[in-house]
Design a protein around this motif. Structure first.
Motif, PDB file in Angstrom:
ATOM      1  N   LYS A   1      50.193  41.993  39.265  1.00 47.63           N
ATOM      2  CA  LYS A   1      49.550  41.927  38.049  1.00 47.63           C
ATOM      3  C   LYS A   1      49.417  43.289  37.276  1.00 47.63           C
ATOM      4  O   LYS A   1      49.123  44.077  38.096  1.00 47.63           O
ATOM      5  CB  LYS A   1      48.055  41.293  38.242  1.00 47.63           C
TER       6      LYS A   1
ATOM      7  N   GLU B   1      39.370  47.861  37.220  1.00 48.06           N
ATOM      8  CA  GLU B   1      39.226  46.552  37.525  1.00 48.06           C
ATOM      9  C   GLU B   1      37.578  46.169  38.028  1.00 48.06           C
ATOM     10  O   GLU B   1      37.504  44.960  37.860  1.00 48.06           O
ATOM     11  CB  GLU B   1      40.076  46.346  38.739  1.00 48.06           C
TER      12      GLU B   1
ATOM     13  N   ASN C   1      46.905  41.415  32.308  1.00 44.99           N
ATOM     14  CA  ASN C   1      45.671  41.438  32.089  1.00 44.99           C
ATOM     15  C   ASN C   1      45.159  42.630  30.910  1.00 44.99           C
ATOM     16  O   ASN C   1      44.997  43.780  31.507  1.00 44.99           O
ATOM     17  CB  ASN C   1      44.805  41.382  33.354  1.00 44.99           C
TER      18      ASN C   1
ATOM     19  N   ARG D   1      36.780  35.207  46.098  1.00 40.79           N
ATOM     20  CA  ARG D   1      37.253  36.201  46.608  1.00 40.79           C
ATOM     21  C   ARG D   1      35.992  37.166  47.006  1.00 40.79           C
ATOM     22  O   ARG D   1      34.914  37.101  46.652  1.00 40.79           O
ATOM     23  CB  ARG D   1      38.129  36.956  45.803  1.00 40.79           C
TER      24      ARG D   1
ATOM     25  N   CYS E   1      38.760  38.199  30.982  1.00 34.34           N
ATOM     26  CA  CYS E   1      38.503  38.963  32.095  1.00 34.34           C
ATOM     27  C   CYS E   1      37.270  39.465  31.966  1.00 34.34           C
ATOM     28  O   CYS E   1      36.931  40.201  30.788  1.00 34.34           O
ATOM     29  CB  CYS E   1      39.693  39.763  32.651  1.00 34.34           C
ATOM     30  N   ARG E   2      36.257  39.830  32.944  1.00 32.90           N
ATOM     31  CA  ARG E   2      34.956  40.351  32.711  1.00 32.90           C
ATOM     32  C   ARG E   2      34.769  41.461  33.634  1.00 32.90           C
ATOM     33  O   ARG E   2      33.731  42.082  33.586  1.00 32.90           O
ATOM     34  CB  ARG E   2      33.846  39.318  32.954  1.00 32.90           C
ATOM     35  N   GLN E   3      35.842  42.135  34.194  1.00 30.60           N
ATOM     36  CA  GLN E   3      35.969  43.075  35.130  1.00 30.60           C
ATOM     37  C   GLN E   3      34.685  43.255  36.054  1.00 30.60           C
ATOM     38  O   GLN E   3      33.782  43.716  36.019  1.00 30.60           O
ATOM     39  CB  GLN E   3      35.790  44.669  34.133  1.00 30.60           C
ATOM     40  N   CYS E   4      35.160  42.265  37.143  1.00 32.77           N
ATOM     41  CA  CYS E   4      33.987  41.982  38.272  1.00 32.77           C
ATOM     42  C   CYS E   4      34.003  43.443  39.089  1.00 32.77           C
ATOM     43  O   CYS E   4      34.698  44.213  38.910  1.00 32.77           O
ATOM     44  CB  CYS E   4      34.835  40.950  39.040  1.00 32.77           C
TER      45      CYS E   4
ATOM     46  N   ILE F   1      34.687  33.469  40.868  1.00 32.05           N
ATOM     47  CA  ILE F   1      34.472  33.939  39.653  1.00 32.05           C
ATOM     48  C   ILE F   1      33.674  33.434  38.887  1.00 32.05           C
ATOM     49  O   ILE F   1      33.851  32.204  38.606  1.00 32.05           O
ATOM     50  CB  ILE F   1      36.139  34.407  39.023  1.00 32.05           C
TER      51      ILE F   1
ATOM     52  N   CYS G   1      42.772  34.737  40.932  1.00 32.73           N
ATOM     53  CA  CYS G   1      42.979  35.832  39.980  1.00 32.73           C
ATOM     54  C   CYS G   1      44.734  35.562  39.523  1.00 32.73           C
ATOM     55  O   CYS G   1      45.083  36.245  38.687  1.00 32.73           O
ATOM     56  CB  CYS G   1      43.046  37.305  40.267  1.00 32.73           C
TER      57      CYS G   1
ATOM     58  N   SER H   1      31.122  36.566  35.351  1.00 30.59           N
ATOM     59  CA  SER H   1      32.328  36.740  34.948  1.00 30.59           C
ATOM     60  C   SER H   1      33.195  35.596  34.993  1.00 30.59           C
ATOM     61  O   SER H   1      32.954  34.508  35.535  1.00 30.59           O
ATOM     62  CB  SER H   1      33.125  37.915  35.732  1.00 30.59           C
ATOM     63  N   GLY H   2      34.641  35.694  34.479  1.00 27.16           N
ATOM     64  CA  GLY H   2      35.491  34.217  34.443  1.00 27.16           C
ATOM     65  C   GLY H   2      36.578  34.652  33.950  1.00 27.16           C
ATOM     66  O   GLY H   2      36.853  35.714  33.077  1.00 27.16           O
ATOM     67  N   CYS H   3      37.869  34.171  34.389  1.00 30.94           N
ATOM     68  CA  CYS H   3      38.957  34.478  33.806  1.00 30.94           C
ATOM     69  C   CYS H   3      39.881  33.192  33.981  1.00 30.94           C
ATOM     70  O   CYS H   3      39.423  32.369  34.880  1.00 30.94           O
ATOM     71  CB  CYS H   3      39.736  35.530  34.860  1.00 30.94           C
TER      72      CYS H   3
ATOM     73  N   PHE I   1      46.354  36.949  31.525  1.00 27.89           N
ATOM     74  CA  PHE I   1      44.882  36.665  31.836  1.00 27.89           C
ATOM     75  C   PHE I   1      44.165  36.868  30.484  1.00 27.89           C
ATOM     76  O   PHE I   1      44.342  37.423  29.806  1.00 27.89           O
ATOM     77  CB  PHE I   1      44.402  37.551  32.751  1.00 27.89           C
TER      78      PHE I   1
HETATM   79 FE1  SF4 Z   1      39.822  39.721  38.381  1.00 25.87          FE
HETATM   80 FE2  SF4 Z   1      37.252  39.266  37.737  1.00 25.87          FE
HETATM   81 FE3  SF4 Z   1      38.959  39.867  35.815  1.00 25.87          FE
HETATM   82 FE4  SF4 Z   1      39.297  37.357  37.002  1.00 25.87          FE
HETATM   83  S1  SF4 Z   1      37.261  38.239  35.673  1.00 25.87           S
HETATM   84  S2  SF4 Z   1      40.781  39.001  36.437  1.00 25.87           S
HETATM   85  S3  SF4 Z   1      38.688  38.091  39.124  1.00 25.87           S
HETATM   86  S4  SF4 Z   1      38.443  41.074  37.352  1.00 25.87           S
END
Ligand code: SF4
Ligand code: SF4
Ligand code: SF4
Length: 289
Positions: free
Chosen positions: A193, A51, A223, A26, A261-264, A272, A16, A281-283, A258
């Protein structure tokens, strides 16, 4: 003020924070159910929206159960990729003693894992010494406004030391705690962050101002996340991807952003975008400052 990169060596490889997210993963431990504020966009029925992706509530674990989860993950074929252990909810990690106990237990057995935490920031100043002692490497603070009146519209109430604050008073309190926390965290060598939820009609004018202020405070990256309309903000149309992109592009001139972000979920495990529990998700990070 301490340098903005004093802690970055501690988080080498963090997916991240610019580490290789195709190789490094993670594990999120959902040990923190309680929260000390009420965001206008939160129903409390799901993971912390700051988050974590709402939709399926994480199963709460005790610190001991969380340790066992880490043991199980580190025994299987994910052990090579897991670099970070994060606590991101489903409530606010700092409002739950279990967060500290979990980091202690996991840190004793898996000192090689980077410890990461996401918070609304209310209890950050008084928590940082303990977190630093536990070896926290990286920190995310969700800051949605720098104007207390606007913050008062976003945070319905703020519970602090047994007292409930709302409106401008609540806004002032949480903003002052968030920035005091970010500055102290940077001094302690943590990599920080800042997440901001973009709420059209409420805080879009605040986003650039937040970027400027966190840059001055020594944060590493920002982000900007689109509002997920629910609770008091259910009627607000979320920003389109194009609108979000415009905001990120403007912010990029101030601080690294960032993107995508897909808010994992608060219990996501793995790479990710390929979580074994959380949704896809992906960042990626652009122009890290
Ligand atoms: Fe964090 Fe997931 Fe968002 Fe990447 S996609 S910044 S890992 S919450
Ligand atoms: Fe909900 Fe997270 Fe806000 Fe708490 S900090 S009210 S859990 S979105
Ligand atoms: Fe840390 Fe947030 Fe990434 Fe989880 S999603 S590892 S809490 S920065």
């Amino acid at each position: 003020m301490a340098s903005t990169c004093s802690g970055r060596n501690n988080i080498q490889g963090h997916p991240c924070f610019g580490g290789n997210r195709h190789k490094n993963g993670r594990i999120h431990l959902a040990v923190a159910p309680r929260c000390n504020i009420q965001c206008g966009y939160c129903t409390r029925r799901h993971d912390c929206v700051n988050e974590s992706r709402p939709g399926v509530t994480s199963r709460i674990q005790t610190p001991q159960e969380a340790l066992e989860t880490v043991r199980a993950v580190m025994k299987n074929d994910l052990s090579d990729i897991i670099k970070v252990v994060g606590i991101a909810g489903p409530g606010d990690p700092l409002a739950n003693e279990e967060t500290f106990e979990t980091f202690r237990l996991v840190g004793e057995e898996f000192p090689q894992l980077i410890k990461c935490l996401s918070t609304n920031g209310l209890l950050l100043p008084e928590s940082l010494d303990s977190l630093a002692e536990l070896g926290l490497g990286s920190l995310t603070v969700t800051i949605n406004a720098i104007d207390p009146v606007i913050a008062g519209r976003i945070y319905k109430h703020v519970l602090y030391q047994g007292k409930r604050y709302s409106g401008r008073e609540g806004g002032e309190l949480i903003i002052s705690r968030q920035f005091a926390g970010v500055e102290r965290a940077v001094e302690l060598g943590l990599t920080v962050k800042v997440n901001s939820v973009l709420i059209p009609g409420v805080n879009e004018q605040q986003i650039g101002l937040i970027a400027e202020r966190i840059k001055k405070s020594g944060a590493f990256v920002m982000n900007v996340m689109p509002l997920i309309p629910q609770a008091d903000f259910a009627h607000i149309v979320p920003p389109s991807p194009e609108e979000l992109e415009l905001v990120c592009t403007a912010n990029e001139k101030i601080i690294g952003q960032f993107r995508h972000c897909r808010q994992c979920r608060a219990d996501a495990i793995g790479l990710i975008g390929q979580d074994s529990q959380g949704a896809d998700s992906g960042c990626s990070i652009s122009q890290l400052a």
